[in-house]
Motif scaffolding. Structure first.
Motif, mmCIF file in Angstrom:
data_model
loop_
_atom_site.group_PDB
_atom_site.id
_atom_site.type_symbol
_atom_site.label_atom_id
_atom_site.label_comp_id
_atom_site.label_asym_id
_atom_site.label_seq_id
_atom_site.Cartn_x
_atom_site.Cartn_y
_atom_site.Cartn_z
ATOM 1 N N LEU A 29 0.827 -1.207 0.000
ATOM 2 C CA LEU A 29 0.000 0.000 0.000
ATOM 3 C C LEU A 29 0.861 1.256 0.000
ATOM 4 O O LEU A 29 0.528 2.245 -0.671
ATOM 5 N N LEU A 30 1.939 1.246 0.751
ATOM 6 C CA LEU A 30 2.852 2.380 0.760
ATOM 7 C C LEU A 30 3.414 2.607 -0.644
ATOM 8 O O LEU A 30 3.428 3.746 -1.148
ATOM 9 N N ALA A 31 3.848 1.534 -1.280
ATOM 10 C CA ALA A 31 4.381 1.639 -2.640
ATOM 11 C C ALA A 31 3.303 2.074 -3.625
ATOM 12 O O ALA A 31 3.554 2.885 -4.526
ATOM 13 N N SER A 32 2.093 1.567 -3.457
ATOM 14 C CA SER A 32 0.997 1.940 -4.355
ATOM 15 C C SER A 32 0.630 3.409 -4.185
ATOM 16 O O SER A 32 0.347 4.113 -5.163
ATOM 17 N N GLY A 33 0.625 3.884 -2.935
ATOM 18 C CA GLY A 33 0.338 5.294 -2.692
ATOM 19 C C GLY A 33 1.342 6.199 -3.383
ATOM 20 O O GLY A 33 0.974 7.246 -3.941
ATOM 21 N N VAL A 34 2.612 5.812 -3.366
ATOM 22 C CA VAL A 34 3.656 6.599 -4.037
ATOM 23 C C VAL A 34 3.482 6.549 -5.558
ATOM 24 O O VAL A 34 3.548 7.572 -6.240
ATOM 25 N N PRO A 43 -9.344 0.878 -4.205
ATOM 26 C CA PRO A 43 -9.800 -0.510 -4.425
ATOM 27 C C PRO A 43 -8.879 -1.537 -3.775
ATOM 28 O O PRO A 43 -9.356 -2.561 -3.257
ATOM 29 N N HIS A 44 -7.579 -1.273 -3.781
ATOM 30 C CA HIS A 44 -6.612 -2.153 -3.115
ATOM 31 C C HIS A 44 -6.917 -2.237 -1.624
ATOM 32 O O HIS A 44 -6.963 -3.326 -1.038
ATOM 33 N N MET A 45 -7.178 -1.084 -0.999
ATOM 34 C CA MET A 45 -7.486 -1.053 0.434
ATOM 35 C C MET A 45 -8.781 -1.816 0.735
ATOM 36 O O MET A 45 -8.848 -2.603 1.688
ATOM 37 N N LEU A 46 -9.808 -1.566 -0.069
ATOM 38 C CA LEU A 46 -11.091 -2.240 0.150
ATOM 39 C C LEU A 46 -10.962 -3.742 -0.072
ATOM 40 O O LEU A 46 -11.584 -4.545 0.634
ATOM 41 N N GLY A 47 -10.135 -4.132 -1.046
ATOM 42 C CA GLY A 47 -9.918 -5.556 -1.297
ATOM 43 C C GLY A 47 -9.260 -6.246 -0.117
ATOM 44 O O GLY A 47 -9.611 -7.380 0.228
ATOM 45 N N GLU A 105 1.178 2.583 -18.166
ATOM 46 C CA GLU A 105 1.588 1.210 -17.894
ATOM 47 C C GLU A 105 1.825 1.043 -16.402
ATOM 48 O O GLU A 105 2.367 1.912 -15.739
ATOM 49 N N GLY A 106 1.455 -0.087 -15.887
ATOM 50 C CA GLY A 106 1.563 -0.310 -14.449
ATOM 51 C C GLY A 106 0.266 0.127 -13.793
ATOM 52 O O GLY A 106 -0.147 1.279 -13.934
ATOM 53 N N LYS A 107 -0.398 -0.787 -13.133
ATOM 54 C CA LYS A 107 -1.692 -0.478 -12.534
ATOM 55 C C LYS A 107 -1.707 -0.921 -11.077
ATOM 56 O O LYS A 107 -1.076 -1.907 -10.712
ATOM 57 N N PRO A 108 -2.456 -0.191 -10.229
ATOM 58 C CA PRO A 108 -2.600 -0.639 -8.844
ATOM 59 C C PRO A 108 -3.417 -1.923 -8.790
ATOM 60 O O PRO A 108 -4.119 -2.269 -9.745
ATOM 61 N N GLN A 109 -3.316 -2.625 -7.681
ATOM 62 C CA GLN A 109 -4.103 -3.847 -7.541
ATOM 63 C C GLN A 109 -5.587 -3.527 -7.536
ATOM 64 O O GLN A 109 -6.020 -2.514 -6.987
ATOM 65 N N THR A 110 -6.362 -4.405 -8.140
ATOM 66 C CA THR A 110 -7.818 -4.268 -8.104
ATOM 67 C C THR A 110 -8.349 -4.794 -6.775
ATOM 68 O O THR A 110 -7.631 -5.445 -6.004
ATOM 69 N N MET A 112 -10.464 -7.207 -6.360
ATOM 70 C CA MET A 112 -10.461 -8.669 -6.367
ATOM 71 C C MET A 112 -9.053 -9.228 -6.163
ATOM 72 O O MET A 112 -8.857 -10.196 -5.425
ATOM 73 N N GLN A 113 -8.057 -8.628 -6.813
ATOM 74 C CA GLN A 113 -6.680 -9.092 -6.641
ATOM 75 C C GLN A 113 -6.231 -8.967 -5.187
ATOM 76 O O GLN A 113 -5.611 -9.882 -4.633
ATOM 77 N N ALA A 114 -6.536 -7.827 -4.577
ATOM 78 C CA ALA A 114 -6.141 -7.615 -3.183
ATOM 79 C C ALA A 114 -6.888 -8.558 -2.247
ATOM 80 O O ALA A 114 -6.320 -9.058 -1.267
ATOM 81 N N ALA A 115 -8.166 -8.819 -2.532
ATOM 82 C CA ALA A 115 -8.949 -9.729 -1.695
ATOM 83 C C ALA A 115 -8.397 -11.150 -1.777
ATOM 84 O O ALA A 115 -8.221 -11.828 -0.757
ATOM 85 N N LEU A 116 -8.103 -11.602 -2.989
ATOM 86 C CA LEU A 116 -7.570 -12.957 -3.157
ATOM 87 C C LEU A 116 -6.173 -13.097 -2.560
ATOM 88 O O LEU A 116 -5.803 -14.172 -2.082
ATOM 89 N N PHE A 117 -5.410 -12.014 -2.577
ATOM 90 C CA PHE A 117 -4.060 -12.072 -2.018
ATOM 91 C C PHE A 117 -4.072 -12.423 -0.543
ATOM 92 O O PHE A 117 -3.146 -13.063 -0.030
ATOM 93 N N GLN A 118 -5.133 -12.027 0.183
ATOM 94 C CA GLN A 118 -5.178 -12.319 1.623
ATOM 95 C C GLN A 118 -5.101 -13.821 1.895
ATOM 96 O O GLN A 118 -4.599 -14.250 2.934
ATOM 97 N N TRP A 119 -5.564 -14.616 0.948
ATOM 98 C CA TRP A 119 -5.595 -16.063 1.145
ATOM 99 C C TRP A 119 -4.232 -16.713 0.970
ATOM 100 O O TRP A 119 -4.054 -17.886 1.310
ATOM 101 N N VAL A 120 -3.263 -15.975 0.442
ATOM 102 C CA VAL A 120 -1.898 -16.502 0.351
ATOM 103 C C VAL A 120 -0.909 -15.609 1.107
ATOM 104 O O VAL A 120 0.297 -15.755 0.966
#
Length: 201
Positions: A29-34, A43-47, A105-110, A112-120
């Motif tokens: 999140l810190l890197a995404s904010g920058v 969306p990353h935070m909500l995910g 080019e280069g996009k923040p996490q969506t 859904m991507q952030a939500a699924l990441f919690q499982w790994v």
């Protein structure tokens, strides 16, 4: 014992401390904010909050017991998560210049991507198992699991927002491509380092 006010307050403190301290989510999140700014990181935070809510709920409803019965499954999950984190660290380290343009080019996490990441995410599993095993009384267990999951998600949102917000404040200071690259590589290294406490056990 039911989920008393004292126990709920103790859990809220646990949830705050574990959510606000450095870990894979907060480093990303810190890197995404920058790199993308606060608004594009929402969306990353909500995910994170949605995914973590579902993870805590699943652990409370029996998934944690399944991992205790079959520890190999948990070991596999940890290493899959570690491999994915290494991939994300590489993506952060090789990010381009900060830009406000959505089409760049280069996009923040969506979400859904952030939500699924919690499982790994190894830290998310440690937090979820700790919350359920320590703060969830057996009396009224299902209701207590729902409360614990919801409170964790509610506390999670403002704490992860701090990291994204701090990152967005650094955007102007890191407009220089050299310093942005230094920052991104540093964040990638910290993301890899954050794996150590969770994988050494």
């Amino acid at each position: 014992m039911s989920l008393s006010l004292d126990l709920l307050l103790a859990f809220a403190l646990f949830a705050f401390v574990t959510s606000v301290t450095p870990g894979p989510n907060n480093m990303m999140l810190l890197a995404s904010g920058v790199n993308f700014g606060f608004n594009r990181t929402v969306p990353h935070m909500l995910g994170i909050c949605c995914g973590f809510f579902s993870l805590v709920l699943a652990v409370g409803l029996g998934l944690g017991a399944a991992f205790q019965a079959y520890p190999l499954l948990y070991t596999i999950l940890r290493y899959v998560g570690a491999a994915y984190l290494l991939y994300l660290a590489w993506k952060i380290a090789t990010s381009g210049p900060a830009s406000d343009a959505v089409g760049e080019e280069g996009k923040p996490q969506t979400l859904m991507q952030a939500a699924l990441f919690q499982w790994v995410n190894p830290k998310a599993w440690v937090m979820a198992v700790g919350a359920i095993s320590t703060y969830t009384p057996l009396q009224g267990y299902f209701t207590n699991v729902m409360i614990i999951s919801a409170v964790f998600a509610l506390i999670n949102l403002p704490t992860v927002s701090i990291w994204a917000g701090f990152g967005s404040l650094l955007r102007n200071a890191l407009r220089d491509p050299f310093w942005l690259r230094v920052f991104n590589v540093g964040m990638a290294v910290l993301l890899v380092v954050s794996l150590y406490p969770m994988l050494k056990g």
